[in-house]
Design an enzyme around this catalytic site. Structure first.
Site, PDB file in Angstrom:
ATOM      1  N   ASP A 198     -43.902  -5.020 -41.999  1.00 59.01           N
ATOM      2  CA  ASP A 198     -44.962  -4.828 -41.019  1.00 59.01           C
ATOM      3  C   ASP A 198     -44.383  -4.811 -39.597  1.00 59.01           C
ATOM      4  OD1 ASP A 198     -47.946  -4.872 -40.634  1.00 59.01           O
ATOM      5  OD2 ASP A 198     -47.460  -6.659 -39.473  1.00 59.01           O
ATOM      6  N   GLU A 256     -42.674  -0.141 -41.053  1.00 58.91           N
ATOM      7  CA  GLU A 256     -43.774   0.450 -40.279  1.00 58.91           C
ATOM      8  C   GLU A 256     -43.246   0.645 -38.858  1.00 58.91           C
ATOM      9  OE1 GLU A 256     -48.369  -0.489 -38.939  1.00 58.91           O
ATOM     10  OE2 GLU A 256     -46.853  -2.054 -38.881  1.00 58.91           O
TER      11      GLU A 256
HETATM   12  C1  NOJ Z   1     -49.852  -3.366 -39.139  1.00 62.68           C
HETATM   13  C2  NOJ Z   1     -50.715  -3.501 -40.347  1.00 62.68           C
HETATM   14  O1  NOJ Z   1     -50.671  -2.312 -41.083  1.00 62.68           O
HETATM   15  C3  NOJ Z   1     -52.093  -3.837 -39.842  1.00 62.68           C
HETATM   16  O2  NOJ Z   1     -53.037  -3.783 -40.861  1.00 62.68           O
HETATM   17  C4  NOJ Z   1     -52.031  -5.195 -39.193  1.00 62.68           C
HETATM   18  O3  NOJ Z   1     -53.292  -5.476 -38.616  1.00 62.68           O
HETATM   19  C5  NOJ Z   1     -50.974  -5.257 -38.095  1.00 62.68           C
HETATM   20  N1  NOJ Z   1     -49.742  -4.645 -38.495  1.00 62.68           N
HETATM   21  C6  NOJ Z   1     -50.681  -6.675 -37.698  1.00 62.68           C
HETATM   22  O4  NOJ Z   1     -49.977  -7.337 -38.710  1.00 62.68           O
END
Ligand code: NOJ
Length: 511
Positions: A198, A256
């Site tokens: 993440d 991500e």
């Molecule tokens: C990215 C995640 O995909 C999202 O769902 C989340 O709210 C944020 N990061 C914070 O962790």
């Protein structure tokens, strides 16, 4: 081919209205039938669920809501028996405010070892009542919250790029990296095949935490030069993570990475950093042939210099579903089907978000009382947030909750989804589910999909066509009128193609 599961919304085995790991296990046969290779399961670790599990209180345990550790162990074993790999979602940038470390930080004094695990600072102004800098939270409001010190007085502020319940970790403190390595090993030793990381472009913060020049007020988006993200020191963190993963020969990391610039994006997938990084360009692109072509070219160009595998995704749990983005209704479904065929014709790793294979739309009319995304509260009820793409999966039957649960689903499900259930689509040849199954199977077995390149063909205005070195030709008709298909045999089409014609809002594969 990865399949993303949002566990709260996939399948509920215990009737509490919230999906869980045994629910996923019960549906492994479906996933095998769909033909995917690997699962990405959004966070299931212990969490108070302030952000659907992206607020982790114990990264080395499974939340009882999802069935606890025993359910995870069973799921890994059974998925492996069926030849499916399991990728977990880890959250290195922040913890939950319920993590024991954060409780200890609040109880300790400014400057203490406990506070050094997070990013605590004194406020500005004579009484320190102004946040340490001007950074906003991605979910709205300031990225800082002031704490009450153990002596009962207002004191320091802590940084939270996301919700206040998600304090950012201080990755400049070696203890954080050491603990994260322990988490990686913990899950790898339990058979997990890899991780989605993440906010993989977060973690490192710039020295001195300088103010932002332009404060971005649009929720959930940011620029490349935003000091909250994409700081060069993040690459050293990825190198450390990679060293651990390299001890486990087949382990895979997927970051991500919301970074637009091709060169800077590519840096994340250098040979000693992440294996893969999500490229969101296709998901951000409207249904327009030139824009789609540019997104494909850019995604390929971003990874080519470092020799990494490109990734493709049309949606996830943070983005409105593609059917709705492309206009909704039958046209939206037709376009989503066509874009899936473009996506699957491309070289690299594809990520399918659960429900895309059913052609589900976003649910944009959820009652306000049902909204759970922290964005709704943080925006002062001006932004509805991401719940619309997180409505549970309709499995069977004629009425909500369509076999998702024996209880009431945590988000209400539209009654018209009766026509979109897995049951309704499974044996229907023309269904979106059938199209996905055929496309995934062909992509896996046909030699025409070989080769890492995309060679563009000339095509009528509003259309695109490309060829893979193995011989596959993919044509997308994003124009309003039917077009003539190039010579060749139609392997698969997203809409009936008759007399060598491809309908508007459709795609075809030819060999
Ligand atoms: C990215 C995640 O995909 C999202 O769902 C989340 O709210 C944020 N990061 C914070 O962790």
């Amino acid at each position: 081919m990865f399949y993303q599961i949002y566990p709260r919304s996939f399948a509920d085995s215990d009737g509490d209205g919230i999906g869980d790991l045994r629910g996923i296990r019960d549906k492994l046969g479906y996933l095998e039938l769909l033909g995917v290779d690997a699962l990405w399961i959004c966070p299931v670790m212990r969490s108070p669920m302030a952000d659907g599990g992206y607020d982790v209180a114990d990264p080395r345990d499974i939340d009882p809501l999802f069935g606890g550790m025993a359910a995870m162990v069973e799921l890994i074993a059974e998925a492996h028996d069926r030849g499916l790999k399991v990728t977990m979602d880890l959250v290195p940038n922040h913890t939950s405010d319920q993590h024991p470390w954060f409780a200890a930080a609040l109880a300790a004094a400014p400057g203490s070892r406990e506070r050094e695990r997070y990013i605590f600072r004194d406020g500005r102004g004579p009484d320190g009542a102004t946040p340490p800098n001007n950074w906003p939270s991605i979910f709205g409001g300031p990225a800082w919250t002031r704490v009450i010190e153990p002596d009962g007085r207002p004191g320091q502020w802590y940084l939270h790029i996301f919700a206040p319940e998600q304090p950012d970790l201080n990755w400049a403190n070696p203890e954080i990296a050491a603990d994260f390595e322990q988490t990686l090993r913990f899950w790898l030793d339990r058979g997990v095949d890899g991780f989605r990381l993440d906010v993989a472009h977060g973690m490192a913060k710039p020295d001195g935490l300088p103010d932002m020049e332009r404060v971005e007020t649009k929720m959930l988006v940011h620029d490349d030069d935003d000091p909250r993200f994409n700081n060069p020191a993040v690459h050293e963190i990825h190198r450390r993570i990679r060293k651990v993963l390299d001890e486990y020969p087949d382990a895979v990391s997927i970051g991500e990475v919301w970074v637009d610039d091709n060169t800077r994006f590519g840096e994340y997938v250098r040979p000693d950093e992440l294996h893969l990084a999500f490229n969101f360009r296709l998901a951000e692109t409207p249904f327009d042939a030139d824009a789609v072509r540019a997104a494909i070219d850019n995604s390929l160009a971003a990874v080519a210099p470092v020799g990494a595998v490109p990734t493709w995704t049309l949606s996830n749990h943070d983005i409105a579903r593609e059917v709705t983005r492309y206009g909704g209704g039958p046209v939206g479904v037709a376009r989503a089907r066509a874009m899936m065929m473009v996506e699957l014709a491309l070289p690299g790793a594809v990520f399918i978000y659960n429900g895309a294979e059913l052609g589900l739309p976003n649910v944009d009319d959820l009652p306000e009382a049902a909204l759970r995304d922290p964005v709704w509260e943080r925006s002062g009820h001006t932004e509805r947030g991401r719940d619309g793409c997180r409505v549970p999966i309709p499995w069977e039957g004629a009425a909500p909750p369509f076999g998702f649960s024996t209880g009431e689903s945590w988000l209400p499900m539209p009654p018209e989804w009766a026509a979109s259930t897995v049951e309704a689509q499974l044996e229907a040849l023309g269904s979106t589910l059938s199209l996905y199954r055929m496309a995934i199977e062909l992509r896996g077995v046909r030699p025409e999909f070989a080769g890492p390149r995309v060679e563009w063909y000339g095509s009528p205005a509003g259309c695109l066509a490309f060829r893979r070195p193995g011989g596959l030709v993919c044509v997308l008709n994003a124009s309003p009128v039917p077009i003539a298909l190039p010579p060749g045999d139609v392997l698969l089409a997203s809409a009936p193609s008759e007399n060598g014609q491809l309908a508007a809002n459709a795609a075809a594969w030819l060999v």
